[in-house]
Design a protein around this motif. Structure first.
Motif, PDB file in Angstrom:
ATOM      1  N   MET A 102       0.824  -1.192   0.000  1.00  0.00           N
ATOM      2  CA  MET A 102       0.000   0.000   0.000  1.00  0.00           C
ATOM      3  C   MET A 102       0.863   1.249   0.000  1.00  0.00           C
ATOM      4  SD  MET A 102      -3.599   0.015   2.033  1.00  0.00           S
ATOM      5  CE  MET A 102      -2.837   0.551   3.500  1.00  0.00           C
ATOM      6  N   LEU A 157      -6.837   5.930  10.494  1.00  0.00           N
ATOM      7  CA  LEU A 157      -7.645   4.834   9.958  1.00  0.00           C
ATOM      8  C   LEU A 157      -6.685   3.917   9.222  1.00  0.00           C
ATOM      9  CD1 LEU A 157     -10.700   3.932   9.532  1.00  0.00           C
ATOM     10  CD2 LEU A 157     -10.422   4.867   7.237  1.00  0.00           C
ATOM     11  N   TYR A 173      -5.693   0.178   8.247  1.00  0.00           N
ATOM     12  CA  TYR A 173      -6.165  -1.203   8.153  1.00  0.00           C
ATOM     13  C   TYR A 173      -4.955  -2.125   8.127  1.00  0.00           C
ATOM     14  CZ  TYR A 173     -11.128  -0.338   6.922  1.00  0.00           C
ATOM     15  OH  TYR A 173     -12.469   0.001   6.918  1.00  0.00           O
ATOM     16  N   ASN A 183      -9.234  -7.343   8.830  1.00  0.00           N
ATOM     17  CA  ASN A 183      -8.452  -6.121   8.974  1.00  0.00           C
ATOM     18  C   ASN A 183      -8.611  -5.609  10.388  1.00  0.00           C
ATOM     19  OD1 ASN A 183      -7.404  -5.663   6.314  1.00  0.00           O
ATOM     20  ND2 ASN A 183      -9.474  -5.173   5.654  1.00  0.00           N
ATOM     21  N   LYS A 231     -12.298  -8.489   2.463  1.00  0.00           N
ATOM     22  CA  LYS A 231     -13.053  -9.206   1.436  1.00  0.00           C
ATOM     23  C   LYS A 231     -12.146  -9.840   0.388  1.00  0.00           C
ATOM     24  CE  LYS A 231     -17.033  -6.189   2.072  1.00  0.00           C
ATOM     25  NZ  LYS A 231     -17.854  -5.106   1.497  1.00  0.00           N
ATOM     26  N   VAL A 277      -9.077  -0.425  -0.072  1.00  0.00           N
ATOM     27  CA  VAL A 277      -8.830  -0.097   1.328  1.00  0.00           C
ATOM     28  C   VAL A 277      -9.110   1.386   1.557  1.00  0.00           C
ATOM     29  CG1 VAL A 277      -7.116  -0.082   3.173  1.00  0.00           C
ATOM     30  CG2 VAL A 277      -6.997  -1.831   1.404  1.00  0.00           C
ATOM     31  N   PRO A 278      -9.902   1.732   2.554  1.00  0.00           N
ATOM     32  CA  PRO A 278     -10.155   3.151   2.812  1.00  0.00           C
ATOM     33  C   PRO A 278      -8.973   3.780   3.541  1.00  0.00           C
ATOM     34  CG  PRO A 278     -11.336   1.804   4.395  1.00  0.00           C
ATOM     35  CD  PRO A 278     -10.591   0.857   3.516  1.00  0.00           C
ATOM     36  N   THR A 303     -15.729  -3.238  -2.762  1.00  0.00           N
ATOM     37  CA  THR A 303     -17.139  -3.166  -2.382  1.00  0.00           C
ATOM     38  C   THR A 303     -17.295  -2.538  -1.004  1.00  0.00           C
ATOM     39  OG1 THR A 303     -16.983  -5.411  -1.510  1.00  0.00           O
ATOM     40  CG2 THR A 303     -17.756  -5.182  -3.770  1.00  0.00           C
ATOM     41  N   LEU A 304     -16.525  -1.493  -0.767  1.00  0.00           N
ATOM     42  CA  LEU A 304     -16.589  -0.821   0.531  1.00  0.00           C
ATOM     43  C   LEU A 304     -17.850   0.010   0.657  1.00  0.00           C
ATOM     44  CD1 LEU A 304     -12.958   0.600   0.561  1.00  0.00           C
ATOM     45  CD2 LEU A 304     -13.786  -1.272   1.977  1.00  0.00           C
ATOM     46  N   GLN A 342     -24.165  -4.563   2.102  1.00  0.00           N
ATOM     47  CA  GLN A 342     -23.100  -4.963   3.029  1.00  0.00           C
ATOM     48  C   GLN A 342     -23.536  -6.126   3.909  1.00  0.00           C
ATOM     49  OE1 GLN A 342     -19.888  -3.753   3.065  1.00  0.00           O
ATOM     50  NE2 GLN A 342     -20.558  -2.704   1.211  1.00  0.00           N
TER      51      GLN A 342
END
Lengths: 689, 383
Positions: free
Chosen positions: A1, A8, A10, A25, A40, B56-57, B77-78, B346
């Motif tokens: 990443m 925030l 993960y 996560n 996911k 990933v957010p 698919t967040l 979700q």
């Protein structure tokens, strides 16, 4: 990443609870774990989690965490420095080893800590004290699977991946309550059911898993061999065995055939009507691809190894091994029980199941571990419960890493008495548990969120564990603690700086995992061992073409049914079976600290049949007295017809619960104690007074 | 001066970003500018995790970092709606910029109705969404239907009704309809979704309707609020962004595309809900009868709000310690969600027991919207 945020963050890692190895996560906000979010991307669980996985973060920052070493002085535990603690441990272990020899020590590895920790512990025991008294808690779990499947197939691990059941035409779940104990493996069965694949559940109890079944086979507790033999009698009688497979790929058919002749009708033993046995036999034999999923229902018994071999027999007889959609799959219990065994935390093998009895293996380890030629021992060390039995004589010092023997081993009172006999005892854990008071030194380790490393799941997939936050106080990585003691003793080969260093040390001496580099393991798909070379893709399915055994053949065995060591009688008229509930993990040091899970099941209960309850005058939720030859407890009654008359069931999660009652009698082949069958009596509390 | 209702083509003046981003890079440029000009204190964006199937957010405060969040991930698919509120309380009261699909936006609007979020502090840059594919399902689809190793895919796209991949050695597109008829394709809730252009955000952006020489090089921006208009104007004035009025033919094409997607959504509703109707109670009982009380549906749902003392309540119809969960566990949840389900999916995607929860809740809302006045007032969106 490429972008990370402090608020925030993960951290993709692996769940610390069961052997499915779900990815998740951990959400980190400024150095603290604040939650769990779905991962996911993982092929194992696709973001889905069970109630334990969802709440696995809640105990990480508990104020109860052990943060400093503690030493018992004059009967009281006082905080100590690491130097003090390490000095004392090194001194005492060396003293005892010098005076009484290598059989005076006992080392027990957790099956919840990362592979690197387990590898470090067994290496330490062997290098520092030349002892094989190393074991892990697979001994009281799937030890019989390792032993049994090794005998049947040449390798003691699950043959096919969890998802592979979707390629089956029939799924047989035998002694497995996957819905509760391995929920995301149970999910695969749910998916299979939605596709119309029939599910047969073999369980004395109408478990949560049995509710999913198309056919539920209720049978008398612990009579697996009789039932399996009977099935095989009818498969052979009706000519449904896979003759080509038997001829090409197996041996021992004649022994098997001769034995099952005696089991044409064994209803008296197993309690299943003959027509149902025949139906089950035909369904299994006729399915194009059939898989057996099994679990502790068959292993935690004095015939555990034989029970496993019975599953081996069934699959070999019908040719259901060595391709997609088939196999014999033990659902390994803990997140790293597969790994602890793979790492050689075992009294008779090194990592990768390299036997200590083989001189070439010892020579190799001596070389890699900087030991004198000929110094490593070749004797079969003491197992988990044997070490407990030997406490005092000859075992004088013990080292427990991540275990709670007083609650999770059979016959609690015996465990407590025995631990008192030790001259010196170290317990290393993340929480103070019911066993710690028996230690002389308690050391603060780190939990899954606080270290890098690997867990190996029940499908032999090696999953990465990634450090999300620092451990509390002065807690250290478990492998690091062991290395400190080793270095204090002047032992070479413990200069690891990172978890990856420990892993690479393991790879160097383990051909079946040499190809499993951290880089490869870093992919969500990771690798299933065996993976002998860096460019090898890993081995999701075992025994394709030939079995892992030396001669490439699977072995069928003629196995005689034996009764459990202690059966219900006039004095103790009920059978006690034990197991697990979905909401808790083992002795609840972690799950007990998650709000939702504690709310769901805050205390022990026993399942009693409605007719039995009526006869005894017991009501739902009433506190009752339950006793066995080993002890007595009080617990809540949960009344239903999930259990047959005369049969009861308790989960093993509670102190002063099931294991106060359970039996220590052993399976001679695997040294597994009979945790799942003993005799009890039930009384109302007023009567008992 | 941009104003509400304007429809423009927009593109970044940063040539490096233009290369990295998709179709003009306007969304990324606007968010960067919002950070640089302190219109927002932070941006909740999405970046690639392990690979292009792993969304990933991230909370970004350095505008440069947003370059790594440019582009689209159709296999991510967040749902972003609850993340800041739940995990970054230090941003409470601060201004946050967010890229929102229709579902992210609806989630925020519902949270606002419940006073759990203050939309005055949130800058919503909406993006068109034709639907997303779950990552593992996408990989399976690419392997089995496209015959390509998913690890070799360098770009994926949903365009003109096709799922398109570019990989080392070529590119391939297959019609979504064909994929979905065979059980592959978008998540089932996405197939029913009719909020394809998020007009309740501040700006609604995408590539539908960008034709002519700007095709592939500009973002279509519909200005939906004064806040959006102000940001856009300032970004243009600061020479970060260039714009031109959208081609009227392009506007028409965009409207047609939206209509086609709505028609597709209607088709799937017809299919899904008609299949459910004949044995509604039985199906709900059977499916929810496998629930293991993981709470993923409750935790991930933007309209499920639980009491902080929920575990201190005596149990009656939902007994503690029983799995599968008693039926009331789900009946009370459906009642709670009632006419607020946004069909974000979700619940269903995260359910370990494979219960089609979004199907049930979306059906309930869709039917309720036809018949009853909504409990919390009419929504600004229709789903």
């Amino acid at each position: 990443m490429t972008v990370e945020s402090k608020e925030l963050k993960y951290v993709p890692t692996t769940c610390p609870y069961c052997g499915v190895g779900c990815a998740l996560n951990l959400v980190v906000n400024n150095g603290k774990v604040v939650g769990v979010e779905p991962n996911k991307r993982s092929p194992v669980n696709e973001g889905k989690l069970c109630p334990k996985g969802m709440t696995c973060w809640e105990h990480v920052h508990s104020p109860d965490r052990l943060t400093k070493p503690k030493i018992k002085k004059n009967g009281k535990f006082v905080d100590a420095t690491w130097d003090e603690a390490i000095d004392l441990i090194a001194k005492k272990f060396k003293e005892i080893s010098d005076k009484h020899g290598p059989k005076a020590l006992g080392f027990q590895s957790s099956c919840r800590t990362v592979n690197e920790d387990c590898y470090a512990l067994q290496k330490f025991a062997r290098c520092a004290f030349l002892t094989n008294n190393v074991d892990n808690c697979a001994r009281i779990c799937h030890g019989p699977s390792v032993a049994g499947l090794s005998l049947s197939f040449g390798s003691g691990a699950a043959t096919n991946p969890f998802e592979d059941v979707l390629n089956s035409d029939l799924i047989v779940m035998w002694g497995s309550n996957a819905f509760e104990a391995h929920p995301l493996a149970g999910r695969r069965v749910i998916q299979a059911k939605k596709r119309g694949i029939p599910i047969i559940v073999v369980d004395p109890r109408y478990s949560a898993t049995a509710r999913l079944a198309d056919d539920w086979i209720q049978f008398n507790p612990s009579t697996h061999i009789a039932l399996a033999n009977s099935m095989m009698y009818w498969i052979i009688k009706e000519g449904l065995e896979n003759k080509a497979f038997i001829a090409e790929r197996t041996k021992g058919f004649d022994d098997l055939k001769a034995m099952v002749e005696k089991y044409a009708d064994a209803e008296e033993i197993h309690g299943v009507p003959l027509e149902k046995v025949k139906d089950l036999a035909r369904k299994y034999a006729r399915a194009k691809n059939a898989v057996i999923i099994y679990c502790l229902g068959i292993t935690e018994l004095t015939t555990g190894t034989d029970n496993v071999r019975s599953m081996g027999n069934l699959s070999l007889l019908t040719g259901n091994v060595g391709r997609p959609g088939v196999g014999v799959n033990p659902l390994r219990g803990q997140n790293n029980v597969q790994g602890a065994c793979d790492m050689g935390a075992y009294p008779n093998v090194y990592s990768g199941y390299q036997a200590v009895a083989v001189p070439e293996n010892r020579a190799k380890m001596e070389k890699l571990w900087f030991l004198k030629e000929g110094s490593l021992p070749d004797w079969y060390g003491s197992t988990l419960t044997e070490q407990i039995n030997e406490a005092g004589n000859p075992v004088k010092a013990m080292y427990f890493m991540g275990l709670n023997p007083v609650v999770s081993y059979p016959d609690s009172n015996h465990v407590m008495r025995q631990l008192e006999k030790l001259d010196f005892c170290v317990m290393q854990d993340i929480f103070w548990n019911e066993s710690c008071e028996y230690a002389d030194v308690v050391l603060p380790g780190t939990c899954f969120a606080e270290k890098d490393g690997t867990f190996t799941s029940g499908e032999r997939r090696i999953n990465r564990v990634r450090k999300a936050v620092d451990g509390p106080g002065e807690a250290k990585y478990d492998w690091e603690i062991i290395a400190m003691i080793a270095k204090k003793l002047g032992i070479k080969g413990f200069d690891w700086k990172t978890a990856e260093d420990v892993w690479d040390d393991l790879r160097a001496c383990t051909p079946s995992m040499f190809g499993c580099t951290y880089e490869k393991l870093g992919k969500p798909e990771s690798v299933h061992w065996p993976c002998p070379a860096v460019d090898h893709p890993g081995t999701p399915i075992l025994h394709v073409g030939k079995f892992s055994a030396a001669d490439g053949k699977g072995t069928m065995f003629g196995l005689e049914y034996r009764e459990p060591a202690e059966v219900a009688d006039a004095e103790y008229p009920f059978t006690l079976m034990t197991g697990r509930v979905i909401f808790h993990y083992h002795t609840r040091t972690q799950t007990g600290r998650a709000k939702q899970l504690h709310y769901e099941v805050p205390e022990s209960y026993i399942q009693v049949n409605t007719l039995d309850a009526k006869k005894l005058g017991i009501k739902e939720g009433e506190k009752i007295k339950v006793s066995s030859r080993r002890g007595e407890i009080e617990t809540l009654a949960r009344i239903s017809d999930d259990v047959a008359p005369g049969v009861t069931y308790m989960s093993m999660h509670f102190h002063k619960g099931a294991n106060t009652l359970t039996n220590t009698a052993l399976d001679p082949l695997s040294k597994m104690p009979e945790l799942k069958h003993c005799a009890i009596k039930i009384e109302k509390i007023e009567e008992a007074k | 001066m941009a104003k509400k209702g304007d429809m423009l083509y927009a593109w970044t003046n940063d040539s490096a970003l233009a290369k990295k981003a998709e179709c003009g890079g306007a969304v990324t440029e606007l968010l960067k500018y919002a950070l640089e000009s302190k219109a927002v204190d932070a941006v909740l964006a999405v970046t690639r995790g392990f690979d292009l199937y792993d969304a990933v957010p991230v909370i970004v405060t350095n505008p440069k970092d947003l370059d790594n969040c440019a582009g689209s991930l159709h296999c991510g698919t967040l749902l972003l709606s609850k993340l800041v509120m739940e995990y970054a309380p230090q941003l409470a009261g601060k201004k946050v910029g967010m890229v929102v699909k229709g579902c992210d936006m609806m989630g925020l609007l519902e949270l606002e109705k419940r006073k759990m979020v203050n939309l005055d502090n949130i800058l919503m840059i909406g993006v068109n969404c034709g639907g997303s594919v779950s990552p593992v399902a996408a990989r399976k689809m690419i392997r089995e239907k496209f015959g390509v190793d998913p690890d070799k895919v360098t770009k994926e796209e949903i365009d003109k009704g096709q799922f398109i991949i570019e990989y080392e050695g070529g590119h391939k597109g297959i019609k979504m309809d064909d994929l979905e008829d065979e059980g592959y394709g978008r998540r089932s809730n996405c197939r029913r979704c009719k909020v394809k252009i998020p007009r309740q955000a501040d700006l609604a952006c995408g590539n539908w309707g960008v034709i002519g020489d700007k095709a592939g090089k500009a973002t279509f921006v519909e200005v939906c609020s004064d806040k959006g208009a102000a940001l856009l104007t300032k970004a243009i004035d600061a020479k970060k962004l260039s714009t031109e009025p959208a081609n009227p033919k392009g506007i028409e094409i965009r409207a047609k595309t939206e209509k086609a997607m709505h028609k597709l959504g209607d088709k799937w509703r017809q299919r899904d809900f008609a299949a459910l109707a004949p044995n509604l109670w039985g199906t709900i009982a059977e499916e929810t009868g496998r629930c293991m009380k993981c709470y993923a549906c409750i935790d991930n749902c933007p309209v499920c709000v639980t009491r902080p003392d929920k575990f201190e309540q005596p149990d009656l119809m939902v007994r503690a310690g029983f799995a599968p969960a008693d039926p009331m566990f789900h009946l009370r949840r459906f009642a709670h969600i009632s006419d607020s389900c946004i069909n974000c999916g979700q619940c269903e995607e995260n359910c370990p027991a494979e219960i089609p929860l979004a199907l049930f809740s979306h059906a309930i809302r869709t039917e309720a919207d036809k018949f009853f006045e909504p409990k919390l007032g009419k929504s600004s969106y229709t789903n």
